[in-house]
Motif scaffolding. Structure first.
Motif, PDB file in Angstrom:
ATOM      1  N   GLU A  31      -7.893   1.123 -55.406  1.00 36.10           N
ATOM      2  CA  GLU A  31      -7.764   0.393 -54.140  1.00 36.10           C
ATOM      3  C   GLU A  31      -7.722   1.345 -52.942  1.00 36.10           C
ATOM      4  O   GLU A  31      -8.200   1.020 -51.855  1.00 36.10           O
ATOM      5  CB  GLU A  31      -6.549  -0.541 -54.139  1.00 36.10           C
ATOM      6  CG  GLU A  31      -5.203   0.129 -54.201  1.00 36.10           C
ATOM      7  CD  GLU A  31      -4.718   0.453 -55.612  1.00 36.10           C
ATOM      8  OE1 GLU A  31      -3.565   0.900 -55.737  1.00 36.10           O
ATOM      9  OE2 GLU A  31      -5.486   0.263 -56.587  1.00 36.10           O
ATOM     10  N   VAL A  32      -7.200   2.564 -53.139  1.00 39.81           N
ATOM     11  CA  VAL A  32      -7.175   3.563 -52.066  1.00 39.81           C
ATOM     12  C   VAL A  32      -8.601   4.058 -51.807  1.00 39.81           C
ATOM     13  O   VAL A  32      -9.021   4.195 -50.655  1.00 39.81           O
ATOM     14  CB  VAL A  32      -6.223   4.730 -52.397  1.00 39.81           C
ATOM     15  CG1 VAL A  32      -6.313   5.832 -51.356  1.00 39.81           C
ATOM     16  CG2 VAL A  32      -4.781   4.225 -52.520  1.00 39.81           C
ATOM     17  N   ALA A  33      -9.342   4.311 -52.873  1.00 43.71           N
ATOM     18  CA  ALA A  33     -10.738   4.735 -52.724  1.00 43.71           C
ATOM     19  C   ALA A  33     -11.553   3.645 -52.018  1.00 43.71           C
ATOM     20  O   ALA A  33     -12.355   3.934 -51.119  1.00 43.71           O
ATOM     21  CB  ALA A  33     -11.339   5.059 -54.091  1.00 43.71           C
ATOM     22  N   TRP A  34     -11.342   2.383 -52.402  1.00 43.46           N
ATOM     23  CA  TRP A  34     -12.068   1.273 -51.776  1.00 43.46           C
ATOM     24  C   TRP A  34     -11.702   1.176 -50.294  1.00 43.46           C
ATOM     25  O   TRP A  34     -12.582   1.023 -49.443  1.00 43.46           O
ATOM     26  CB  TRP A  34     -11.757  -0.047 -52.486  1.00 43.46           C
ATOM     27  CG  TRP A  34     -12.634  -1.171 -52.038  1.00 43.46           C
ATOM     28  CD1 TRP A  34     -13.787  -1.594 -52.632  1.00 43.46           C
ATOM     29  CD2 TRP A  34     -12.442  -2.025 -50.900  1.00 43.46           C
ATOM     30  NE1 TRP A  34     -14.326  -2.647 -51.924  1.00 43.46           N
ATOM     31  CE2 TRP A  34     -13.523  -2.932 -50.857  1.00 43.46           C
ATOM     32  CE3 TRP A  34     -11.477  -2.106 -49.912  1.00 43.46           C
ATOM     33  CZ2 TRP A  34     -13.661  -3.898 -49.870  1.00 43.46           C
ATOM     34  CZ3 TRP A  34     -11.604  -3.075 -48.919  1.00 43.46           C
ATOM     35  CH2 TRP A  34     -12.686  -3.955 -48.916  1.00 43.46           C
ATOM     36  N   ALA A  35     -10.416   1.286 -49.983  1.00 42.82           N
ATOM     37  CA  ALA A  35      -9.970   1.218 -48.585  1.00 42.82           C
ATOM     38  C   ALA A  35     -10.605   2.350 -47.772  1.00 42.82           C
ATOM     39  O   ALA A  35     -11.013   2.147 -46.624  1.00 42.82           O
ATOM     40  CB  ALA A  35      -8.444   1.281 -48.502  1.00 42.82           C
ATOM     41  N   GLY A  36     -10.702   3.527 -48.354  1.00 41.39           N
ATOM     42  CA  GLY A  36     -11.325   4.655 -47.667  1.00 41.39           C
ATOM     43  C   GLY A  36     -12.786   4.383 -47.358  1.00 41.39           C
ATOM     44  O   GLY A  36     -13.267   4.675 -46.253  1.00 41.39           O
ATOM     45  N   ARG A  37     -13.509   3.810 -48.320  1.00 46.68           N
ATOM     46  CA  ARG A  37     -14.920   3.453 -48.075  1.00 46.68           C
ATOM     47  C   ARG A  37     -15.013   2.371 -47.008  1.00 46.68           C
ATOM     48  O   ARG A  37     -15.885   2.416 -46.136  1.00 46.68           O
ATOM     49  CB  ARG A  37     -15.597   3.007 -49.375  1.00 46.68           C
ATOM     50  CG  ARG A  37     -15.834   4.155 -50.352  1.00 46.68           C
ATOM     51  CD  ARG A  37     -16.707   3.765 -51.526  1.00 46.68           C
ATOM     52  NE  ARG A  37     -16.243   2.616 -52.275  1.00 46.68           N
ATOM     53  CZ  ARG A  37     -15.368   2.648 -53.267  1.00 46.68           C
ATOM     54  NH1 ARG A  37     -14.832   3.787 -53.639  1.00 46.68           N
ATOM     55  NH2 ARG A  37     -15.018   1.541 -53.905  1.00 46.68           N
ATOM     56  N   ALA A  38     -14.096   1.405 -47.045  1.00 39.76           N
ATOM     57  CA  ALA A  38     -14.099   0.325 -46.048  1.00 39.76           C
ATOM     58  C   ALA A  38     -13.837   0.897 -44.652  1.00 39.76           C
ATOM     59  O   ALA A  38     -14.505   0.518 -43.686  1.00 39.76           O
ATOM     60  CB  ALA A  38     -13.055  -0.738 -46.404  1.00 39.76           C
ATOM     61  N   CYS A  39     -12.889   1.808 -44.538  1.00 41.18           N
ATOM     62  CA  CYS A  39     -12.617   2.420 -43.228  1.00 41.18           C
ATOM     63  C   CYS A  39     -13.835   3.191 -42.736  1.00 41.18           C
ATOM     64  O   CYS A  39     -14.149   3.167 -41.545  1.00 41.18           O
ATOM     65  CB  CYS A  39     -11.403   3.348 -43.311  1.00 41.18           C
ATOM     66  SG  CYS A  39      -9.844   2.448 -43.352  1.00 41.18           S
ATOM     67  N   GLY A  40     -14.516   3.862 -43.640  1.00 41.04           N
ATOM     68  CA  GLY A  40     -15.731   4.568 -43.270  1.00 41.04           C
ATOM     69  C   GLY A  40     -16.775   3.631 -42.694  1.00 41.04           C
ATOM     70  O   GLY A  40     -17.428   3.947 -41.702  1.00 41.04           O
ATOM     71  N   VAL A  41     -16.907   2.459 -43.281  1.00 42.60           N
ATOM     72  CA  VAL A  41     -17.856   1.451 -42.799  1.00 42.60           C
ATOM     73  C   VAL A  41     -17.413   0.888 -41.449  1.00 42.60           C
ATOM     74  O   VAL A  41     -18.216   0.713 -40.535  1.00 42.60           O
ATOM     75  CB  VAL A  41     -17.995   0.303 -43.831  1.00 42.60           C
ATOM     76  CG1 VAL A  41     -18.647  -0.913 -43.237  1.00 42.60           C
ATOM     77  CG2 VAL A  41     -18.761   0.781 -45.055  1.00 42.60           C
ATOM     78  N   MET A  42     -16.130   0.631 -41.301  1.00 41.80           N
ATOM     79  CA  MET A  42     -15.633  -0.041 -40.101  1.00 41.80           C
ATOM     80  C   MET A  42     -15.537   0.877 -38.882  1.00 41.80           C
ATOM     81  O   MET A  42     -15.427   0.392 -37.764  1.00 41.80           O
ATOM     82  CB  MET A  42     -14.261  -0.674 -40.378  1.00 41.80           C
ATOM     83  CG  MET A  42     -14.350  -1.841 -41.338  1.00 41.80           C
ATOM     84  SD  MET A  42     -12.787  -2.704 -41.597  1.00 41.80           S
ATOM     85  CE  MET A  42     -11.936  -1.606 -42.710  1.00 41.80           C
ATOM     86  N   THR A  43     -15.588   2.185 -39.084  1.00 38.82           N
ATOM     87  CA  THR A  43     -15.440   3.097 -37.951  1.00 38.82           C
ATOM     88  C   THR A  43     -16.721   3.847 -37.618  1.00 38.82           C
ATOM     89  O   THR A  43     -16.675   4.852 -36.921  1.00 38.82           O
ATOM     90  CB  THR A  43     -14.325   4.123 -38.231  1.00 38.82           C
ATOM     91  OG1 THR A  43     -14.657   4.860 -39.418  1.00 38.82           O
ATOM     92  CG2 THR A  43     -12.977   3.456 -38.382  1.00 38.82           C
ATOM     93  N   GLN A  44     -17.862   3.360 -38.062  1.00 35.03           N
ATOM     94  CA  GLN A  44     -19.109   4.090 -37.863  1.00 35.03           C
ATOM     95  C   GLN A  44     -19.707   3.965 -36.472  1.00 35.03           C
ATOM     96  O   GLN A  44     -20.524   4.778 -36.088  1.00 35.03           O
ATOM     97  CB  GLN A  44     -20.154   3.637 -38.882  1.00 35.03           C
ATOM     98  CG  GLN A  44     -19.906   4.204 -40.246  1.00 35.03           C
ATOM     99  CD  GLN A  44     -20.969   3.798 -41.234  1.00 35.03           C
ATOM    100  OE1 GLN A  44     -21.735   2.893 -40.990  1.00 35.03           O
ATOM    101  NE2 GLN A  44     -21.016   4.469 -42.352  1.00 35.03           N
ATOM    102  N   SER A  45     -19.356   2.965 -35.716  1.00 36.41           N
ATOM    103  CA  SER A  45     -20.043   2.772 -34.435  1.00 36.41           C
ATOM    104  C   SER A  45     -19.215   3.291 -33.265  1.00 36.41           C
ATOM    105  O   SER A  45     -17.999   3.333 -33.306  1.00 36.41           O
ATOM    106  CB  SER A  45     -20.371   1.295 -34.231  1.00 36.41           C
ATOM    107  OG  SER A  45     -19.199   0.529 -34.241  1.00 36.41           O
ATOM    108  N   SER A  46     -19.923   3.668 -32.227  1.00 38.97           N
ATOM    109  CA  SER A  46     -19.268   4.124 -30.999  1.00 38.97           C
ATOM    110  C   SER A  46     -19.154   2.943 -30.038  1.00 38.97           C
ATOM    111  O   SER A  46     -19.845   1.942 -30.194  1.00 38.97           O
ATOM    112  CB  SER A  46     -20.080   5.250 -30.371  1.00 38.97           C
ATOM    113  OG  SER A  46     -21.397   4.808 -30.128  1.00 38.97           O
TER     114      SER A  46
END
Length: 172
Positions: A31-46
């Motif tokens: 679940e920590v690995a999944w959350a990390g991937r999700a954060c990566g997706v959610m913070t990609q745009s400026s």
């Protein structure tokens, strides 16, 4: 003799690699690995630039608003695709949680897209007509501004909420 040497070197290398894998490095919980991937997706745009209003041309101002809404819509569509591509989070009720999250994201995205289309079609010929056209899409701005994003929905699960706090990608 050469074959035996190569075999011994290969065997020694394999043994060294397997011992190295047993070190003190701790593997993240799923679940920590999944959350990390999700954060990566959610913070990609400026951040999107705020539209510039041109007092000399209401048509340029209208185009700036439409461009802003289109930009928001495009980012939300990209987020929908990438977030759904992660699959359900590996927590109890993860499938339902992802469905709810995606439903909220899709509904907000749809509202923004509809507002953009309505504003693009609006007949604007002076400041007053621009204000009226922008006012009619105000509901979409309101819904978009109150939508706190998919992370807010995902954090409703206590285990996933804790995972967001532990994932290095979420701490940036």
């Amino acid at each position: 003799m050469v074959r035996r040497s190569i075999a011994l070197v290969a065997l020694a290398s394999a043994a060294a690699l397997s011992v190295a894998g047993c070190g003190s490095e701790k593997k993240e919980a799923p679940e920590v690995a999944w959350a990390g991937r999700a954060c990566g997706v959610m913070t990609q745009s400026s951040p999107l630039p705020v539209p510039k209003l041109d007092n000399a041309s209401v048509l340029k101002s209208k185009a700036s608003f439409v461009q802003l809404l289109d930009g928001i819509s495009d980012r939300m569509r990209t987020l929908e695709v990438k977030l759904s591509g992660l699959g359900a989070p590996p927590v109890e009720g993860g499938d339902a949680l992802l469905r709810t999250t995606m439903s909220n994201l899709t509904r907000t995205h749809s509202t923004v897209t509809t507002a953009s289309r309505q504003l693009a079609k609006a007949k604007v010929n002076d400041k007053r007509s621009l204000q009226q056209a922008v006012g009619r899409v105000g509901k979409a701005f309101g819904q978009y501004n109150t939508y706190q994003g998919p992370e807010q929905d995902l954090r409703k699960n206590p285990k996933l909420n804790a995972a967001f706090g532990k994932a290095p990608a979420c701490k940036k």
